[in-house]
Design a protein around this motif. Structure first.
Motif, mmCIF file in Angstrom:
data_model
loop_
_atom_site.group_PDB
_atom_site.id
_atom_site.type_symbol
_atom_site.label_atom_id
_atom_site.label_comp_id
_atom_site.label_asym_id
_atom_site.label_seq_id
_atom_site.Cartn_x
_atom_site.Cartn_y
_atom_site.Cartn_z
ATOM 1 N N GLY A 29 0.773 -1.295 0.123
ATOM 2 C CA GLY A 29 0.111 -0.249 -0.129
ATOM 3 C C GLY A 29 0.805 1.382 0.045
ATOM 4 O O GLY A 29 0.307 2.390 -0.096
ATOM 5 N N GLN A 30 2.211 1.101 0.045
ATOM 6 C CA GLN A 30 2.973 2.204 0.203
ATOM 7 C C GLN A 30 3.389 2.886 -1.206
ATOM 8 O O GLN A 30 4.481 2.681 -1.625
ATOM 9 C CB GLN A 30 4.125 1.953 0.871
ATOM 10 C CG GLN A 30 3.950 1.795 2.478
ATOM 11 C CD GLN A 30 3.062 2.617 3.203
ATOM 12 O OE1 GLN A 30 3.524 3.942 3.247
ATOM 13 N NE2 GLN A 30 1.916 2.332 3.597
ATOM 14 N N MET A 31 2.233 3.148 -2.102
ATOM 15 C CA MET A 31 2.336 3.609 -3.403
ATOM 16 C C MET A 31 1.682 4.842 -3.406
ATOM 17 O O MET A 31 0.667 5.121 -2.961
ATOM 18 C CB MET A 31 1.752 2.663 -4.159
ATOM 19 C CG MET A 31 2.407 1.148 -4.264
ATOM 20 S SD MET A 31 3.894 0.862 -5.112
ATOM 21 C CE MET A 31 3.267 0.568 -6.771
ATOM 22 N N TRP A 32 2.255 5.880 -4.656
ATOM 23 C CA TRP A 32 1.596 6.941 -4.841
ATOM 24 C C TRP A 32 1.736 7.342 -6.279
ATOM 25 O O TRP A 32 2.836 6.880 -6.962
ATOM 26 C CB TRP A 32 2.374 8.228 -3.891
ATOM 27 C CG TRP A 32 2.094 8.267 -2.588
ATOM 28 C CD1 TRP A 32 1.384 9.005 -1.683
ATOM 29 C CD2 TRP A 32 3.131 7.527 -1.529
ATOM 30 N NE1 TRP A 32 1.438 9.024 -0.515
ATOM 31 C CE2 TRP A 32 2.470 7.849 -0.336
ATOM 32 C CE3 TRP A 32 4.101 6.506 -1.608
ATOM 33 C CZ2 TRP A 32 3.010 7.285 0.811
ATOM 34 C CZ3 TRP A 32 4.510 5.842 -0.406
ATOM 35 C CH2 TRP A 32 3.925 6.402 0.763
ATOM 36 N N ARG A 33 0.700 7.701 -6.864
ATOM 37 C CA ARG A 33 0.712 7.817 -8.102
ATOM 38 C C ARG A 33 -0.052 9.538 -8.498
ATOM 39 O O ARG A 33 -1.159 9.936 -7.839
ATOM 40 C CB ARG A 33 -0.405 6.859 -8.716
ATOM 41 C CG ARG A 33 0.466 5.496 -8.929
ATOM 42 C CD ARG A 33 1.527 5.516 -9.996
ATOM 43 N NE ARG A 33 2.394 4.195 -10.015
ATOM 44 C CZ ARG A 33 3.361 3.819 -9.426
ATOM 45 N NH1 ARG A 33 3.780 4.682 -8.331
ATOM 46 N NH2 ARG A 33 3.871 2.546 -9.666
ATOM 47 N N ASP A 34 0.493 9.891 -9.718
ATOM 48 C CA ASP A 34 -0.243 11.341 -10.329
ATOM 49 C C ASP A 34 -0.999 10.928 -11.142
ATOM 50 O O ASP A 34 -0.890 10.790 -12.407
ATOM 51 C CB ASP A 34 0.814 11.983 -10.804
ATOM 52 C CG ASP A 34 0.466 13.313 -11.101
ATOM 53 O OD1 ASP A 34 -0.973 13.525 -10.990
ATOM 54 O OD2 ASP A 34 1.181 14.297 -11.293
ATOM 55 N N PHE A 35 -2.521 10.470 -10.495
ATOM 56 C CA PHE A 35 -3.521 9.926 -11.491
ATOM 57 C C PHE A 35 -3.961 11.200 -12.491
ATOM 58 O O PHE A 35 -4.379 12.217 -11.751
ATOM 59 C CB PHE A 35 -4.674 9.525 -10.572
ATOM 60 C CG PHE A 35 -4.382 8.095 -9.991
ATOM 61 C CD1 PHE A 35 -4.511 6.958 -10.488
ATOM 62 C CD2 PHE A 35 -4.214 8.133 -8.347
ATOM 63 C CE1 PHE A 35 -3.887 5.796 -9.901
ATOM 64 C CE2 PHE A 35 -3.550 7.048 -7.920
ATOM 65 C CZ PHE A 35 -3.627 5.676 -8.538
ATOM 66 N N THR A 36 -4.095 10.612 -13.714
ATOM 67 C CA THR A 36 -4.584 11.741 -14.655
ATOM 68 C C THR A 36 -5.972 11.346 -15.470
ATOM 69 O O THR A 36 -5.655 10.304 -16.257
ATOM 70 C CB THR A 36 -3.539 12.042 -15.734
ATOM 71 O OG1 THR A 36 -2.218 12.160 -14.996
ATOM 72 C CG2 THR A 36 -3.895 13.254 -16.716
ATOM 73 N N TYR A 37 -6.946 12.073 -15.312
ATOM 74 C CA TYR A 37 -8.207 11.569 -16.048
ATOM 75 C C TYR A 37 -7.905 11.647 -17.593
ATOM 76 O O TYR A 37 -7.393 12.739 -17.862
ATOM 77 C CB TYR A 37 -9.110 12.627 -15.396
ATOM 78 C CG TYR A 37 -10.668 12.085 -15.840
ATOM 79 C CD1 TYR A 37 -11.013 10.748 -15.642
ATOM 80 C CD2 TYR A 37 -11.495 13.010 -16.665
ATOM 81 C CE1 TYR A 37 -12.492 10.279 -15.728
ATOM 82 C CE2 TYR A 37 -12.672 12.306 -17.099
ATOM 83 C CZ TYR A 37 -13.356 11.209 -16.666
ATOM 84 O OH TYR A 37 -14.452 10.568 -17.152
ATOM 85 N N VAL A 38 -8.578 10.787 -18.242
ATOM 86 C CA VAL A 38 -8.517 10.612 -19.782
ATOM 87 C C VAL A 38 -8.596 11.876 -20.507
ATOM 88 O O VAL A 38 -8.067 12.543 -21.267
ATOM 89 C CB VAL A 38 -8.884 9.523 -20.366
ATOM 90 C CG1 VAL A 38 -10.411 9.607 -20.136
ATOM 91 C CG2 VAL A 38 -8.412 9.138 -21.564
ATOM 92 N N THR A 39 -9.858 12.525 -20.054
ATOM 93 C CA THR A 39 -10.345 13.671 -20.949
ATOM 94 C C THR A 39 -9.154 14.858 -20.489
ATOM 95 O O THR A 39 -9.196 15.650 -21.634
ATOM 96 C CB THR A 39 -11.795 14.097 -20.691
ATOM 97 O OG1 THR A 39 -11.907 14.487 -19.274
ATOM 98 C CG2 THR A 39 -12.596 12.951 -21.421
ATOM 99 N N ASP A 40 -8.776 14.910 -19.609
ATOM 100 C CA ASP A 40 -7.885 16.000 -19.132
ATOM 101 C C ASP A 40 -6.429 15.844 -20.111
ATOM 102 O O ASP A 40 -5.683 16.762 -20.647
ATOM 103 C CB ASP A 40 -7.184 16.038 -17.672
ATOM 104 C CG ASP A 40 -8.237 16.492 -16.887
ATOM 105 O OD1 ASP A 40 -9.520 17.166 -17.368
ATOM 106 O OD2 ASP A 40 -8.183 16.371 -15.699
ATOM 107 N N LEU A 41 -6.058 14.479 -20.116
ATOM 108 C CA LEU A 41 -4.925 14.145 -20.946
ATOM 109 C C LEU A 41 -5.147 14.681 -22.333
ATOM 110 O O LEU A 41 -4.103 14.879 -23.097
ATOM 111 C CB LEU A 41 -4.521 12.599 -20.802
ATOM 112 C CG LEU A 41 -3.595 12.190 -21.722
ATOM 113 C CD1 LEU A 41 -2.066 12.657 -21.092
ATOM 114 C CD2 LEU A 41 -3.573 10.652 -21.741
ATOM 115 N N VAL A 42 -6.365 14.054 -22.992
ATOM 116 C CA VAL A 42 -6.496 14.333 -24.329
ATOM 117 C C VAL A 42 -6.324 15.953 -24.594
ATOM 118 O O VAL A 42 -6.308 16.264 -25.756
ATOM 119 C CB VAL A 42 -7.812 13.632 -24.708
ATOM 120 C CG1 VAL A 42 -8.537 14.180 -26.053
ATOM 121 C CG2 VAL A 42 -7.838 12.102 -25.019
#
Length: 343
Positions: free
Chosen positions: A212-225
């Motif tokens: 559980g010691q994980m961190w991510r910069d989650f990017t929503y797909v329409t933001d990416l597009v």
């Protein structure tokens, strides 16, 4: 405007093609329809695109150079966006040759096709995984990236080097964008959000790596597009000069740009958001770190904002809820069947 997009049966390519068609572009898609994950999902994406005016497609592999060249010639694109790739950290350990074939040979074929066509801008997907063992975060495009942790990441770093050389030799504008854990509707079944949601609905344990010691910069797909679309118009080299913190090459019309949410989210909080959206509790199976993975990613997306005026900002709970709504709708027959089963 005319675009040639590789990977249109894939997650990001599907969304980008839809976005450009909405703007009135003509889009020709190219996808190998490989079975790395459930092909029926790829077929469904392509079927939806084929139903739209302004979209045509060729289904063949990037390594099939003759077919690729013919497709690019027929499409006569102004812009080439190369999104197709063999993805996945773990699979790159088990089957590295697939990554050489698709990500190295296939990318070379796309670059050469774009050069022969005379496209005004070639844009190609890289990944936050190229930052590898870097520990200084948030990651900036000007950071040194020589310590990749997976063979997948190594092939993507090779693509960046290939793109720079191509831009220098042929004076062809090339932009590489580094993605940060993209998620959203029509996402890939091998990615965490899809696997976690499916596991929660099926009442199965979900594997959570590094305990559980994980961190991510989650990017929503329409933001990416949206970021990709805006970068299409920001062609590196004259008359677009360098801005603060730019990665623009001093010897080539070449640039690397992060596209991320600029927010580091703990994996446990991500799972909490899925639980809230599904109304169910996850059975959490804590695991050690998997080979080739990194504990954290976090984007400095300041360059994207300075170049385009745009910055991704979808809240993780909002984005996850949209995915779960899509998941329920896409699997509605499965949910209806379960609802009809006797207790």
């Amino acid at each position: 405007m005319r675009a040639f997009i590789t990977g249109t049966a894939g997650f990001i390519g599907y969304h980008l093609a839809n976005h450009l068609i909405d703007e009135g572009w003509t889009v020709h898609g190219y996808d190998g329809m490989t079975d790395y994950y459930d092909v029926s999902l790829k077929v469904a994406r392509h079927d939806l695109l084929r139903a739209r005016a302004g979209f045509t497609a060729t289904e063949a592999r990037l390594e099939d150079n003759d077919t690729l060249m013919r497709a690019v010639t027929r499409a006569a694109p102004d812009v080439v966006v190369h999104l197709a790739a063999q993805a996945g950290v773990r699979w790159s350990i088990e089957n590295p040759r697939a990554y050489v074939d698709a990500n190295i040979i296939g990318t070379f074929n796309v670059m050469e096709a774009a050069r022969q066509r005379g496209a005004r801008h070639l844009l190609m997907a890289s990944t936050s995984s190229v930052y590898g063992a870097n520990t200084r975060m948030p990651y900036a495009e000007t950071d040194k990236c020589d310590t990749q942790m997976s063979f997948y990441a190594a092939t993507k770093k090779a693509n960046e080097a290939m793109g720079h050389a191509w831009a220098h030799i042929h004076k062809m504008p090339v932009t590489l964008f580094r993605f940060f854990t993209v998620y959203g509707p029509w996402g890939r079944p091998d990615m965490a959000l899809f696997k976690f949601t499916r596991g929660i609905y099926e009442g199965r344990p979900i594997d959570i790596y590094n305990r559980g010691q994980m961190w991510r910069d989650f990017t929503y797909v329409t933001d990416l597009v949206r970021g990709i679309r805006l970068l299409i118009d920001v062609i590196p080299g004259p008359p677009h000069t360098a801005v603060e913190g730019d990665s623009l090459s001093p010897v080539a019309p070449f640039r690397v740009v992060n596209i991320g949410n600029s927010e580091k989210v703990r994996l446990e909080d991500f799972i909490d958001a899925i639980e809230a959206a599904t109304g169910r509790k996850a059975i959490r199976n804590y695991m050690p770190m998997q080979a080739g993975d990194v504990p954290a990613t976090w984007a400095n997306a300041g360059l994207l904002q300075r170049l385009t005026g745009y910055r991704p900002q979808t809240d993780i709970r909002e984005g996850v809820a949209r995915f779960v709504d899509w998941y329920r709708d896409y699997h509605h027959s499965e949910f209806d069947l379960k609802a009809r089963r006797p207790a």
